[in-house]
Design an enzyme around this catalytic site. Structure first.
Site, short mmCIF file in Angstrom:
data_model
loop_
_atom_site.label_atom_id
_atom_site.label_comp_id
_atom_site.label_asym_id
_atom_site.label_seq_id
_atom_site.Cartn_x
_atom_site.Cartn_y
_atom_site.Cartn_z
N GLU A 59 90.04 -77.23 -11.39
CA GLU A 59 91.45 -77.52 -11.72
C GLU A 59 92.30 -76.28 -12.01
O GLU A 59 92.84 -76.13 -13.09
CB GLU A 59 91.50 -78.50 -12.91
N GLU A 87 84.85 -87.34 -8.19
CA GLU A 87 85.00 -88.17 -9.40
C GLU A 87 85.85 -89.37 -9.05
O GLU A 87 87.07 -89.32 -9.12
CB GLU A 87 85.67 -87.34 -10.52
#
Ligand code: XIL
Length: 750
Positions: free
Chosen positions: A142, A249
């Site tokens: 991220e 995810e």
């Protein structure tokens, strides 16, 4: 031929991924730290192919203090994965998110070199420790913000942009056999953040910075999956860089859906199956990891029912949906479901929010069916998937999940869970248009009348000015005629501005168009003043003034005109003012050209014919306008003088001397009055009394040189007026034949 080729291409495109895929897509799960000691949980883990520790291998867990690593718990999970042959995806070595970093990292201030050392030491120590047991690692997590810029975090602030590359190089140096991943959230379709990930990955590949794969998280925050072709596009583009790709995810909340629990779970199944079908379609996509083995182990909380097994570890529809997409079961005996009816999209053009629905398919074996929806725009050679696993009879494009722009056809087919039927007929094409139409054209009813001004009134008309062609080459939805503003008319002096927009049939608004017009609704004011009196031969001029409130005057606001005084008579002078918009206003005045007044007039004589005086000649030759009005006008002539003889006509052959008035009597009861003239030589002509534009009485006279008496008689009406008022102001006109007339003011008395 073309159609045949297109069909072949379409067949190849849809079939290619399935044919080319070398190994089935794996199904992974997050491995919760607390779950390893829970028997039903561990049982559930066996239904997955791979694991990603949800937290146990993160920085704060492994490296709680500056000088201390704690591998105890991580080792238990890693050992379990090795012992149970569930390949582990390690996450995450360096996460650009201060909230998850240990305090010891955050509370100190670091130099760039110090922090690089910390980062490299962490990566080296952790990867060394697990070398050979954790085959793949999220080295960086991220690093980008929504807009594609670098995200703010300790690593970025202190080290700068190079931190990602430094981390990857350190990881390769630490464990050359581990696959190194970049992992990102909300980059699950080609948006700005995805673009940044793609760009840095391409750069790393080009420069030899070690990177083996990208993880795209699919935390479905609205519950719905992206449109399938967009998810596929993102995945394919990563694959095209030579990188491995996984859905790292996957979860989807259900509280955003309406309906019963079953309906919510069906909708979730559609989302999961769509993501799974996208992964299945892209060779590079090797795994889908559910972010939670079961709902009660999900970080979203049990109530969100966010993953594929429920809180009793029972399979939800989403589980079946994923399995159907990535693990087609061997074809059972029996027949596929029938083709659904032809799909129907709202025929109205729209901006991308609408529903495609279709009549149900039926399955000969009575199995429940789900649907796959595909679309094709005007320049697409092949169909592309919109959604898979639709457990209902429609699919809605919505804000945040808009249909692309273009003119689209749709088709749908049913599956009984393992066998797909044939495609339906195509829906009628529908225009999806988000491009704003051109601002309307505004056209006046004519060219300006002068100097950019409109005289009196102007009407402005709006018209649509087109709607841009869409990206697929098809026409836009077109300007909606009912949105074109009504014409505007302006009829008052001043500047007037209109503005307006149009909508296209899809509801997009144009920018505003504006036009300003100037209207001059009033003619100029003009006045002309003549001098009085004017003597024959004496130079004279009339003066004019003019003004205009709107467009302004053509020429000056005042001036004078020369008057013709060459001969006696009553004349009209004329002036015409003009404004820029083309109005004209005439102004006239009259002037009398007469003999120069006698510098030494004789005193008024007393009446002789009766005991009392009957009339008095006043001796002033000044004419009064009302007596002269209507005496004659000249044709209009703008801006210049025009004169015209009031008492024209051919000159008589005999030229009379001009008599002078000596005496005028009072008016008798019978209306008679006597006038005594004196003729310097033989005279003849006409005497008349005039008032209020009327001749009251007239009489010719003729005499030799000397006195001449003329009797005039008033009509009854004037006698009565005189009786009522006691006096009457009149004009006596002495008009000798062939000579200029002379006017005298008289007051008649009884
Ligand atoms: C989450 C875990 O699920 C939570 O239990 C933990 O408290 C925070 O992290 N993106 C990621 C994951 O990369 O590591 C996050 O996992 C979810 C968002």
């Amino acid at each position: 031929m073309r159609t045949l080729l297109a069909t072949l291409a379409a067949l190849l495109l849809t079939a290619a991924p399935a044919l080319a895929r070398s190994a089935p897509v794996q199904l992974g799960t997050a491995l919760n730290s607390g779950g390893i000691d829970n028997a039903p949980y561990v049982d559930a883990l066996r239904r997955y192919d791979a694991v990603t520790p949800e937290s146990a291998l993160k920085f704060a867990e492994l490296h709680p203090d500056g000088g201390r690593y704690d591998f105890a718990f991580g080792d238990r999970l890693v050992d379990w994965s090795v012992a149970n042959r569930k390949p582990m995806h390690g996450t995450t070595l360096i996460w650009c998110y201060d909230a998850v970093l240990p305090q010891w990292l955050l509370q100190r201030s670091w130099t760039r070199d110090e922090l690089i050392d910390v980062m490299q030491d962490h990566i080296r120590t952790v990867m060394d420790h697990f070398e050979g047991r954790v085959p793949a690692w999220d080295v960086v997590n991220e690093a980008f913000a929504r807009d594609g810029a670098r995200r703010d975090c300790l690593w970025q602030r202190v080290i700068g942009d190079a931190w990602i590359e430094l981390a990857l190089r350190a990881a390769r140096a630490a464990d050359s056999s581990a696959k190194l991943f970049y992992n990102e959230t909300a980059a699950d379709q080609p948006n700005a953040k995805f673009g940044a990930v793609e760009a840095i990955a391409a750069d790393f590949k080009a420069r030899g910075v070690p990177l083996d794969g990208v993880g795209l998280q699919y935390h479905l925050l609205q519950g719905d999956a992206p449109l399938q072709f967009l998810a596929e596009d993102a995945m394919r583009r990563i694959g095209a860089l030579g990188l491995a790709l996984h859905v790292s995810e996957l979860d989807g909340i259900t509280s955003t859906f309406t309906g019963t629990r079953e309906q919510k779970l069906d909708r979730q199944a559609q989302a999961f199956q769509t993501v799974a079908a996208a992964c299945q379609a892209v060779d590079a996509c090797f795994r889908i990891t559910l972010w939670g083995a079961a709902d009660h182990w999900s970080w979203r909380g049990t109530g969100e029912m966010a993953v594929a097994l429920d809180e009793h570890f029972a399979e939800k529809p989403g589980w079946a949906g994923i399995r159907e997409a990535i693990r087609p079961a061997p074809l059972p005996a029996g027949q596929p479901p029938s083709a659904p009816g032809r799909p129907l999209a709202s025929r109205a053009p729209n901006a991308g929010v609408f529903t495609v629905s279709w009549p149900a398919s039926w399955d000969p074996e009575g199995a429940p069916v789900n649907y796959a929806l595909e679309h094709r725009d005007a320049d697409d050679a092949a169909w592309s998937p919109v959604a898979s696993g639709v457990r209902g009879l429609g699919f809605s494009f919505a804000p945040g999940r808009l249909e692309r722009q273009g003119t689209y056809r749709y088709r749908v087919r049913a599956s009984d869970g393992s066998r797909a039927g044939v495609w339906s007929e195509e829906a009628q094409p529908i225009v999806v248009d988000r491009a704003d139409p051109a601002p309307p054209a505004i056209t006046p009813d004519r060219a300006p009348d002068g100097g950019g001004w409109y005289r009196d009134r102007v009407t402005l008309t709006f018209a649509g000015a087109g709607d841009p062609v869409l990206l697929d080459g098809s026409a836009g939805s077109g300007v909606d005629p009912s949105s074109v503003p009504a014409p505007s008319s302006f009829a008052s002096t001043g500047a007037h501005t209109v503005s307006g927009i149009v909508l296209d049939r899809a509801g997009n608004a144009s920018r505003s168009a504006t036009a300003t017009v100037q209207v001059d609704a009033a003619a100029p004011q003009a006045s002309l003043a003549c001098p009085q009196p004017v003597a024959v031969g004496e130079p004279a001029s009339a003066t004019w003034t003019a003004s205009d409130a709107g467009s302004g005057l053509v020429g000056p606001a005042n001036g004078s005109l020369p008057l013709d005084s060459s001969r006696a008579g009553t004349f009209t002078a004329r002036y015409e003012a003009a404004d820029v918009a083309g109005h004209r206003t005439p102004a006239t005045c009259q002037y009398v050209v007469g003999e120069a007044p006698d510098p030494d007039p004789e005193p008024s004589p007393e009446p002789t014919a009766s005991a009392t005086p009957t009339a008095t000649a006043t001796g002033t030759p000044t004419p009064e306008p009302d007596e002269l009005a209507g005496a004659g006008t000249a044709p209009p002539q703008q801006g210049g003088p025009a004169t015209d003889a009031a008492a024209g006509g051919p000159a008589p052959a005999v030229r009379s001397a001009t008599p002078t008035l000596r005496r005028a009597s009072r008016v008798g009861r019978d209306g008679r009055m006597r006038l005594m003239l004196r003729c310097p030589a033989a005279c003849s002509g006409r005497l008349s009394l005039r008032a209020q534009r009327r001749t009251l009485a007239a009489r010719r006279f003729r005499a030799a040189a000397g006195q001449v008496r003329v009797v005039l008689r008033l009509a009854k009406r004037d006698r009565r007026a005189l009786a009522r008022k006691g006096r009457l102001a009149v004009r006596l006109a002495i008009a000798p034949d062939g000579a200029e007339p002379v006017l005298r003011r008289l007051t008649l008395r009884r």
